[in-house]
Scaffold this motif. Structure first.
Motif, PDB file in Angstrom:
ATOM      1  N   ASN A  34       0.975  29.103 -15.583  1.00  0.00           N
ATOM      2  CA  ASN A  34       0.455  29.056 -16.947  1.00  0.00           C
ATOM      3  C   ASN A  34       0.171  27.633 -17.396  1.00  0.00           C
ATOM      4  O   ASN A  34      -0.858  27.364 -18.020  1.00  0.00           O
ATOM      5  CB  ASN A  34       1.420  29.746 -17.920  1.00  0.00           C
ATOM      6  N   ILE A  35       1.066  26.723 -17.084  1.00  0.00           N
ATOM      7  CA  ILE A  35       0.864  25.312 -17.444  1.00  0.00           C
ATOM      8  C   ILE A  35      -0.383  24.772 -16.769  1.00  0.00           C
ATOM      9  O   ILE A  35      -1.230  24.143 -17.406  1.00  0.00           O
ATOM     10  CB  ILE A  35       2.100  24.470 -17.049  1.00  0.00           C
ATOM     11  N   LEU A  36      -0.511  25.037 -15.482  1.00  0.00           N
ATOM     12  CA  LEU A  36      -1.655  24.502 -14.737  1.00  0.00           C
ATOM     13  C   LEU A  36      -2.967  25.130 -15.169  1.00  0.00           C
ATOM     14  O   LEU A  36      -3.984  24.447 -15.245  1.00  0.00           O
ATOM     15  CB  LEU A  36      -1.422  24.659 -13.238  1.00  0.00           C
ATOM     16  N   ASN A  51      -4.250  14.028 -10.182  1.00  0.00           N
ATOM     17  CA  ASN A  51      -3.547  13.382 -11.289  1.00  0.00           C
ATOM     18  C   ASN A  51      -2.634  14.344 -12.056  1.00  0.00           C
ATOM     19  O   ASN A  51      -2.475  14.227 -13.261  1.00  0.00           O
ATOM     20  CB  ASN A  51      -4.533  12.702 -12.248  1.00  0.00           C
ATOM     21  N   LEU A  52      -2.034  15.301 -11.358  1.00  0.00           N
ATOM     22  CA  LEU A  52      -1.148  16.244 -12.033  1.00  0.00           C
ATOM     23  C   LEU A  52       0.071  15.569 -12.635  1.00  0.00           C
ATOM     24  O   LEU A  52       0.668  16.093 -13.572  1.00  0.00           O
ATOM     25  CB  LEU A  52      -0.679  17.337 -11.068  1.00  0.00           C
ATOM     26  N   LEU A  53       0.423  14.403 -12.123  1.00  0.00           N
ATOM     27  CA  LEU A  53       1.596  13.713 -12.660  1.00  0.00           C
ATOM     28  C   LEU A  53       1.350  13.161 -14.058  1.00  0.00           C
ATOM     29  O   LEU A  53       2.275  12.686 -14.709  1.00  0.00           O
ATOM     30  CB  LEU A  53       2.054  12.604 -11.704  1.00  0.00           C
ATOM     31  N   ASP A  54       0.107  13.269 -14.538  1.00  0.00           N
ATOM     32  CA  ASP A  54      -0.174  12.931 -15.936  1.00  0.00           C
ATOM     33  C   ASP A  54       0.411  13.985 -16.875  1.00  0.00           C
ATOM     34  O   ASP A  54       0.585  13.727 -18.062  1.00  0.00           O
ATOM     35  CB  ASP A  54      -1.680  12.820 -16.185  1.00  0.00           C
ATOM     36  N   ALA A  62       8.728  17.381 -10.550  1.00  0.00           N
ATOM     37  CA  ALA A  62       8.928  16.470  -9.422  1.00  0.00           C
ATOM     38  C   ALA A  62      10.343  15.893  -9.404  1.00  0.00           C
ATOM     39  O   ALA A  62      10.853  15.541  -8.339  1.00  0.00           O
ATOM     40  CB  ALA A  62       7.899  15.337  -9.483  1.00  0.00           C
ATOM     41  N   GLN A  63      10.984  15.810 -10.560  1.00  0.00           N
ATOM     42  CA  GLN A  63      12.342  15.281 -10.640  1.00  0.00           C
ATOM     43  C   GLN A  63      13.396  16.377 -10.716  1.00  0.00           C
ATOM     44  O   GLN A  63      14.583  16.088 -10.881  1.00  0.00           O
ATOM     45  CB  GLN A  63      12.471  14.362 -11.865  1.00  0.00           C
ATOM     46  N   SER A  64      12.977  17.631 -10.574  1.00  0.00           N
ATOM     47  CA  SER A  64      13.908  18.758 -10.711  1.00  0.00           C
ATOM     48  C   SER A  64      14.974  18.739  -9.612  1.00  0.00           C
ATOM     49  O   SER A  64      14.764  18.225  -8.518  1.00  0.00           O
ATOM     50  CB  SER A  64      13.154  20.081 -10.679  1.00  0.00           C
ATOM     51  N   VAL A  81       8.355  10.259  -6.500  1.00  0.00           N
ATOM     52  CA  VAL A  81       7.105  10.995  -6.396  1.00  0.00           C
ATOM     53  C   VAL A  81       5.955  10.015  -6.649  1.00  0.00           C
ATOM     54  O   VAL A  81       6.057   9.129  -7.498  1.00  0.00           O
ATOM     55  CB  VAL A  81       7.068  12.173  -7.394  1.00  0.00           C
ATOM     56  N   VAL A  82       4.889  10.160  -5.870  1.00  0.00           N
ATOM     57  CA  VAL A  82       3.763   9.232  -6.017  1.00  0.00           C
ATOM     58  C   VAL A  82       2.436   9.916  -6.299  1.00  0.00           C
ATOM     59  O   VAL A  82       1.474   9.261  -6.681  1.00  0.00           O
ATOM     60  CB  VAL A  82       3.612   8.313  -4.776  1.00  0.00           C
ATOM     61  N   ARG A  83       2.370  11.235  -6.134  1.00  0.00           N
ATOM     62  CA  ARG A  83       1.088  11.899  -6.364  1.00  0.00           C
ATOM     63  C   ARG A  83       1.301  13.390  -6.553  1.00  0.00           C
ATOM     64  O   ARG A  83       2.179  13.988  -5.942  1.00  0.00           O
ATOM     65  CB  ARG A  83       0.167  11.660  -5.162  1.00  0.00           C
ATOM     66  N   GLY A  84       0.473  13.983  -7.413  1.00  0.00           N
ATOM     67  CA  GLY A  84       0.471  15.423  -7.615  1.00  0.00           C
ATOM     68  C   GLY A  84      -0.959  15.928  -7.583  1.00  0.00           C
ATOM     69  O   GLY A  84      -1.799  15.451  -8.330  1.00  0.00           O
ATOM     70  N   ILE A  85      -1.230  16.872  -6.704  1.00  0.00           N
ATOM     71  CA  ILE A  85      -2.569  17.426  -6.527  1.00  0.00           C
ATOM     72  C   ILE A  85      -2.474  18.948  -6.593  1.00  0.00           C
ATOM     73  O   ILE A  85      -1.545  19.536  -6.048  1.00  0.00           O
ATOM     74  CB  ILE A  85      -3.171  17.003  -5.169  1.00  0.00           C
TER      75      ILE A  85
END
Length: 151
Positions: A34-36, A51-54, A62-64, A81-85
């Motif tokens: 839902n978020i995505l 840029n999902l980490l925005d 990512a920090q869970s 974490v360095v990237r989310g795609i």
């Protein structure tokens, strides 16, 4: 395939990867979907987003505890974490890419450092290929938000 967190580190050492099922429950997966769907523009035929980490929710994911429990045995407690795609490849939104390895990292600015290069820009984000010893200290975590059978 490993059926849980136990053994994942050993599988990565032995095989270079590990499959871990049941990291998130159905409600958590639905919430992520839902978020995505609300925050990304995959309907325009792009097949995903960078840029999902925005998104604060993705940084939180990512920090869970669940993801840290998978990553820290391999990389240690200082892992970041360095990237989310997002890949949302469907018949209507897909791209044909031959087999490849992603060997670039996203960086905030260009700095000429020996061993780093070539440079590229993807979705407005600067990327560079680092030396192999840097890549060897990284892992990718892939979360499937829908059924993805082998076939």
């Amino acid at each position: 395939m490993t059926s849980g967190k136990v053994g994942a580190c050993e599988r990565i050492e032995q095989d270079g990867f590990a499959l871990v099922e049941g990291v998130f429950g159905g409600d958590e997966v639905s919430n992520l979907r839902n978020i995505l769907e609300a925050e990304t523009t995959t309907a325009a035929g792009r097949g995903g987003g960078r840029n999902l980490l925005d998104l604060p929710e993705m940084r939180e994911l990512a920090q869970s505890v669940a993801l840290r429990a998978l990553v820290e045995p391999v990389l240690g407690p200082e892992a970041k974490v360095v990237r989310g795609i997002l890949f949302d490849k469907t018949n209507a939104a897909n791209w044909k890419v031959p087999w490849h390895q992603d060997v670039t990292i996203a960086v905030s600015q260009r700095c000429e450092v020996a061993g780093y290069g070539p440079w590229s820009t993807k979705a407005g984000i600067l990327h560079v290929q680092p030396p192999a010893d840097i890549l060897e200290k990284m892992i990718s975590v892939r979360i499937h938000l829908d059924d993805c059978p082998e076939e």
